[in-house]
Design a protein around this motif. Structure first.
Motif, PDB file in Angstrom:
ATOM      1  N   ALA A  71      51.596  38.030  23.766  1.00 51.95           N
ATOM      2  CA  ALA A  71      50.944  37.328  22.657  1.00 51.95           C
ATOM      3  C   ALA A  71      49.788  38.124  22.085  1.00 51.95           C
ATOM      4  N   SER A  72      49.003  38.752  22.962  1.00 50.68           N
ATOM      5  CA  SER A  72      47.775  39.412  22.509  1.00 50.68           C
ATOM      6  C   SER A  72      47.968  40.883  22.201  1.00 50.68           C
ATOM      7  N   GLY A  73      48.976  41.486  22.792  1.00 48.86           N
ATOM      8  CA  GLY A  73      49.164  42.923  22.647  1.00 48.86           C
ATOM      9  C   GLY A  73      48.542  43.659  23.818  1.00 48.86           C
ATOM     10  N   TYR A  74      49.211  44.677  24.306  1.00 44.48           N
ATOM     11  CA  TYR A  74      48.706  45.447  25.435  1.00 44.48           C
ATOM     12  C   TYR A  74      47.679  46.463  24.946  1.00 44.48           C
ATOM     13  N   GLY A  75      46.773  46.812  25.836  1.00 50.65           N
ATOM     14  CA  GLY A  75      45.764  47.808  25.513  1.00 50.65           C
ATOM     15  C   GLY A  75      44.376  47.204  25.511  1.00 50.65           C
ATOM     16  N   ALA A  76      43.400  48.065  25.635  1.00 52.71           N
ATOM     17  CA  ALA A  76      42.015  47.627  25.774  1.00 52.71           C
ATOM     18  C   ALA A  76      41.555  46.806  24.571  1.00 52.71           C
ATOM     19  N   GLY A  77      40.870  45.726  24.878  1.00 51.72           N
ATOM     20  CA  GLY A  77      40.209  44.956  23.840  1.00 51.72           C
ATOM     21  C   GLY A  77      41.070  43.983  23.079  1.00 51.72           C
ATOM     22  N   LYS A  78      42.303  43.754  23.502  1.00 49.89           N
ATOM     23  CA  LYS A  78      43.184  42.837  22.788  1.00 49.89           C
ATOM     24  C   LYS A  78      43.405  41.572  23.602  1.00 49.89           C
ATOM     25  N   GLY A  79      43.063  40.441  23.052  1.00 53.56           N
ATOM     26  CA  GLY A  79      43.335  39.180  23.701  1.00 53.56           C
ATOM     27  C   GLY A  79      42.412  38.886  24.864  1.00 53.56           C
ATOM     28  N   PRO A  80      42.604  37.734  25.499  1.00 56.43           N
ATOM     29  CA  PRO A  80      41.675  37.269  26.516  1.00 56.43           C
ATOM     30  C   PRO A  80      41.871  37.941  27.869  1.00 56.43           C
ATOM     31  N   ILE A  81      40.820  37.898  28.681  1.00 57.88           N
ATOM     32  CA  ILE A  81      40.961  38.191  30.099  1.00 57.88           C
ATOM     33  C   ILE A  81      41.816  37.092  30.707  1.00 57.88           C
ATOM     34  N   VAL A  82      42.809  37.461  31.501  1.00 55.08           N
ATOM     35  CA  VAL A  82      43.656  36.486  32.185  1.00 55.08           C
ATOM     36  C   VAL A  82      43.022  36.186  33.542  1.00 55.08           C
ATOM     37  N   SER A  83      42.626  34.937  33.741  1.00 52.71           N
ATOM     38  CA  SER A  83      41.946  34.534  34.965  1.00 52.71           C
ATOM     39  C   SER A  83      42.919  33.802  35.884  1.00 52.71           C
ATOM     40  N   LEU A  84      43.018  34.267  37.136  1.00 56.53           N
ATOM     41  CA  LEU A  84      43.925  33.705  38.135  1.00 56.53           C
ATOM     42  C   LEU A  84      43.120  32.992  39.210  1.00 56.53           C
ATOM     43  N   HIS A  85      43.399  31.716  39.437  1.00 56.83           N
ATOM     44  CA  HIS A  85      42.751  31.039  40.550  1.00 56.83           C
ATOM     45  C   HIS A  85      43.311  31.577  41.867  1.00 56.83           C
ATOM     46  N   ASP A  86      42.481  31.601  42.900  1.00 54.82           N
ATOM     47  CA  ASP A  86      42.921  32.200  44.166  1.00 54.82           C
ATOM     48  C   ASP A  86      43.911  31.335  44.933  1.00 54.82           C
ATOM     49  N   ALA A  87      44.272  30.158  44.395  1.00 57.10           N
ATOM     50  CA  ALA A  87      45.268  29.256  45.000  1.00 57.10           C
ATOM     51  C   ALA A  87      44.875  28.849  46.418  1.00 57.10           C
ATOM     52  N   PHE A  88      43.554  28.906  46.690  1.00 55.48           N
ATOM     53  CA  PHE A  88      42.973  28.505  47.978  1.00 55.48           C
ATOM     54  C   PHE A  88      43.369  29.437  49.127  1.00 55.48           C
ATOM     55  N   ASN A  89      43.754  30.662  48.793  1.00 56.11           N
ATOM     56  CA  ASN A  89      44.035  31.657  49.817  1.00 56.11           C
ATOM     57  C   ASN A  89      42.798  32.448  50.209  1.00 56.11           C
ATOM     58  N   GLY A  90      41.736  32.355  49.422  1.00 60.03           N
ATOM     59  CA  GLY A  90      40.555  33.172  49.649  1.00 60.03           C
ATOM     60  C   GLY A  90      40.641  34.488  48.903  1.00 60.03           C
ATOM     61  N   LEU A  91      39.486  35.072  48.608  1.00 60.31           N
ATOM     62  CA  LEU A  91      39.446  36.289  47.800  1.00 60.31           C
ATOM     63  C   LEU A  91      40.107  37.492  48.449  1.00 60.31           C
ATOM     64  N   PRO A  92      39.916  37.754  49.760  1.00 60.60           N
ATOM     65  CA  PRO A  92      40.521  38.962  50.345  1.00 60.60           C
ATOM     66  C   PRO A  92      42.041  39.011  50.219  1.00 60.60           C
ATOM     67  N   TRP A  93      42.673  37.847  50.197  1.00 62.08           N
ATOM     68  CA  TRP A  93      44.129  37.793  50.112  1.00 62.08           C
ATOM     69  C   TRP A  93      44.658  38.490  48.856  1.00 62.08           C
ATOM     70  N   TRP A  94      43.852  38.493  47.779  1.00 60.66           N
ATOM     71  CA  TRP A  94      44.304  39.018  46.491  1.00 60.66           C
ATOM     72  C   TRP A  94      43.911  40.469  46.252  1.00 60.66           C
ATOM     73  N   ALA A  95      43.295  41.100  47.208  1.00 62.50           N
ATOM     74  CA  ALA A  95      42.871  42.490  47.030  1.00 62.50           C
ATOM     75  C   ALA A  95      44.049  43.375  46.628  1.00 62.50           C
ATOM     76  N   GLY A  96      43.882  44.101  45.537  1.00 61.37           N
ATOM     77  CA  GLY A  96      44.912  45.030  45.082  1.00 61.37           C
ATOM     78  C   GLY A  96      46.038  44.399  44.295  1.00 61.37           C
ATOM     79  N   TRP A  97      46.002  43.087  44.081  1.00 61.30           N
ATOM     80  CA  TRP A  97      47.095  42.439  43.360  1.00 61.30           C
ATOM     81  C   TRP A  97      47.064  42.844  41.882  1.00 61.30           C
TER      82      TRP A  97
END
Length: 670
Positions: free
Chosen positions: A347-373
């Motif tokens: 929808a926004s187009g790929y590349g720097a500065g286009k469209g919103p930051i996509v924010s992902l909730h941690d799904a209650f796994n905790g922050l370390p679980w998502w490292a490198g995702w």
């Protein structure tokens, strides 16, 4: 302004002494004419013709400000005229309803609104926060934010509790909507619009900027776009008020994190998902179909906010609030996140500065679980909701003994996540150390602190919640401890959104009965800092984040999530929890017409000016159809419990991708 201006001029001149009556009237007429011209021309020149943007070409319009055509109508209009278009502390603001108030902002903020240029991004919330036409440097500039909870998605805690207290037995927006609809004498379901009009207003945005905050997180339910058969929510109306929020945020320099808070079937079974008790999103026989609907709604929202007219204001999109991976499965949460991310970027187009930051909730796994995702992702953020209030056991001592708890619990892991994942923010937190407060857990659900929480009888009673509710009795020592706890939280979390800006009054007492959850009340009563920057160093370190934020998360690099990673997680899922392989479940087909969101209508003060508010769709190449029922197929109720039987099979829906192999989810990292 003219009367005051004339009064000032009147004091300059002395009355004539020896002039004839005729000469007196002639001179008086000339003087009156000169003063009248001055009174009209000077204000017009300084407030309309010689705008701040005239001094600097970059001080105003966004790339989306275009005077080519007018598009869209939502009933959300703006003032036809205004004496001033910008101002700072002490200036007079004309609101969109025509009334005025005095703008108070001791942090050097400036508001900006020009009816002839409604997409001007010249406003700035504070001198130390970037204006909307400047770059917000994530990882350098801190997010000081607050949620507008209970406004466009009601819930018993954050909304005006009177909404629910008026209708005994209502426990969520589903039951509240049913009760309101049946109460035609009071206005029926349209009573919800009365709530939208009054609970959050333009002055709230001005006060938020004046409180030193630069972001708001606004929960939005899917019924802002549409409802389907049997769903009782007030459809399409809340979107009109989100459009107002965009205008108000732009006027006062506030950025928006749009959080998609409630999805079909419910992603967590909690009241703020729209309906308490069921989880039918990626769970049960309608789990896949509900996920298809949800992805469509995310796509529609992403297309709208990615338009250049709105992308500088709505800069972050939380694609789903608090999905419970323990019921949905970590595998399918990841699959959904990958597909949603791809949809937003399309929808926004790929590349720097286009469209919103996509924010992902941690799904209650905790922050370390998502490292490198999400390797290689462009503008990706992790959302974390650290609450102390629901701890087990509940504290037996005063908050004065817990003021540094946020530092030891959160500071290090937020710092590590900023380096290991990328941009990480606390999308919700509060000042509560117990679950005391009217409707904190929901209507009729009791509290852990008093030992009567209906979902877990293992909590032992600690004491009465009354001292935590009756904030009028808090002494200076207690308020000081509350302040210290708030500042420790802010410093440890680094980037944050407090839950919530305001809590409505209870019918029973006529006052707020969940005081630790209201930022506004804390400001008024002295347990929230009037300047959030004063929290820096509360944990003993002036800047807890010491690593390097990945460039992809800031919008300064990256193109897309690595293709091999997306292929590994894949979409659609292979199986749905508490159901069956997805190929045997009800699904939708992309053959419907997309219900594009409309823009606000604007009325310029100059007839030669036309305003392009966008057509609601940023990427014309994104032309897939809308997910709708397949002719001849049988479908369960979208909100049906997962134990219900699968309806008769029919021809499977067309899918965007082949079904990928099953993903083996790695163990959580601790």
């Amino acid at each position: 302004m003219p009367p005051r201006f004339l009064k000032e001029k009147e004091n300059v001149y002395s009355p004539p002494r020896a002039a004839s009556r005729r000469r007196f009237f002639v001179l008086a007429a000339i003087a009156a004419l000169v003063l009248l011209v001055a009174a009209v021309i000077i204000p017009v020149y300084f407030t309309v013709i010689r705008k701040p943007s005239d001094r600097s070409a970059s001080a105003g319009s966004s790339s989306g400000s275009s005077n080519s055509s007018t598009s869209g109508s939502s009933g959300n209009s703006n003032p036809k005229s205004a004496v001033a278009i910008t101002g700072g502390d002490g200036s007079t603001v004309t609101m969109d309803n025509g009334s005025t108030f005095t703008y108070h902002n001791s942090f050097g903020g400036r508001w900006y609104w020009d009816a002839n240029d409604p997409f001007n991004n010249g406003a700035q919330p504070q001198s130390w926060s970037p204006a909307l036409n400047e770059t917000f440097q994530y990882g350098v500039d801190r997010i000081y934010g607050v949620n507008l909870g209970g406004w466009l998605v009601t819930e018993p805690l954050s909304s005006v509790p009177a909404l629910y207290q008026k209708y005994p037995g209502t426990i969520d927006e589903w039951t509240l909507s049913q009760a309101m609809a049946a109460d035609t004498a009071s206005g029926g379901l349209n009573q919800l619009e009365d709530h939208y009009k009054s609970f959050i207003t333009e002055q709230d945005f001005a006060q938020i900027a004046a409180a030193g905050l630069n972001y708001v997180r606004i929960p939005l339910g899917y019924w802002a776009i549409e409802t389907r058969q049997g769903e009782p929510f007030l459809a399409k109306t809340s979107w009109n008020y989100f459009l107002k929020a965009i205008n108000w945020a732009r006027k006062y320099g506030i950025r928006i994190n749009l959080d998609f808070h409630s999805v079909p079937g419910s992603q967590n079974g909690w009241n703020h998902s729209g309906r308490l008790g069921t989880i039918s999103f990626l769970n049960g026989t309608m789990g896949y179909a509900n996920a298809q609907r949800t992805l469509d709604y995310i796509r529609i929202i992403a297309e709208f906010i990615s338009q250049p007219q709105y992308s500088s204001v709505v800069t972050m999109l939380g694609i789903i609030n608090e999905p419970r991976a323990i019921f949905i499965s970590n595998e399918n949460v990841q699959r959904f996140y990958g597909e949603a991310y791809s949809i937003v970027r399309t929808a926004s187009g790929y590349g720097a500065g286009k469209g919103p930051i996509v924010s992902l909730h941690d799904a209650f796994n905790g922050l370390p679980w998502w490292a490198g995702w999400g390797p290689g992702a462009d503008r990706l953020a992790l959302d974390y909701h650290p609450y102390v209030a629901f701890d087990k056991p509940q504290p037996v001592d005063s908050i004065t003994n817990h003021v540094t708890l946020p530092c030891t619990r959160w500071g290090n892991q937020l710092n590590q996540s900023m380096s290991a994942f990328g941009m990480t923010a606390a999308g919700e937190f509060s000042n509560a150390i117990t679950d005391c407060g009217t409707y904190v857990n929901g209507v009729g659900q009791g509290s852990r602190y008093e030992g009567n929480y209906i979902y877990d009888s293992s909590f032992q009673r600690v004491g009465s919640c009354t001292p935590y509710i009756q904030w009028q009795n808090w002494d200076a020592t207690y308020k000081k401890a509350m302040m210290q706890f708030a500042m420790s939280s802010m410093d440890a979390l680094n980037n944050w959104f407090f839950w919530t800006w305001k809590v409505g009054n209870s019918t029973m007492s006529g006052t707020v009965e969940a005081p630790a959850w209201s930022y506004q009340l804390g400001l008024q009563q002295g347990w929230i800092p009037t300047d959030p920057r004063s929290a820096l160093g509360a944990c003993g370190n002036t800047d807890p984040f010491t690593g390097t934020l990945p460039g992809s998360a800031t919008g300064s690099g990256g193109t897309t999530i690595d293709s091999s990673f997306l292929a590994t997680i894949g979409w659609p899922p292979t199986t749905i929890t508490n159901a069956a392989p997805v190929t045997g479940l009800p699904s939708y087909t992309p053959t419907g017409a997309v219900p594009t969101l409309t823009a606000a209508s604007f009325t310029p003060t100059t007839s030669s000016v036309t305003i392009n508010a966008g057509n609601g769709w940023n990427n014309p190449s994104d032309n897939a159809g809308f997910m709708v029922p397949i002719n001849g197929c049988q479908y369960n109720d979208a909100w049906m419990e997962s134990a219900e039987p699968t309806p008769p099979a029919c021809t499977p829906a067309r899918k965007r991708d082949d079904v990928p192999p099953s993903l083996i989810t790695p163990a959580p990292q601790r």
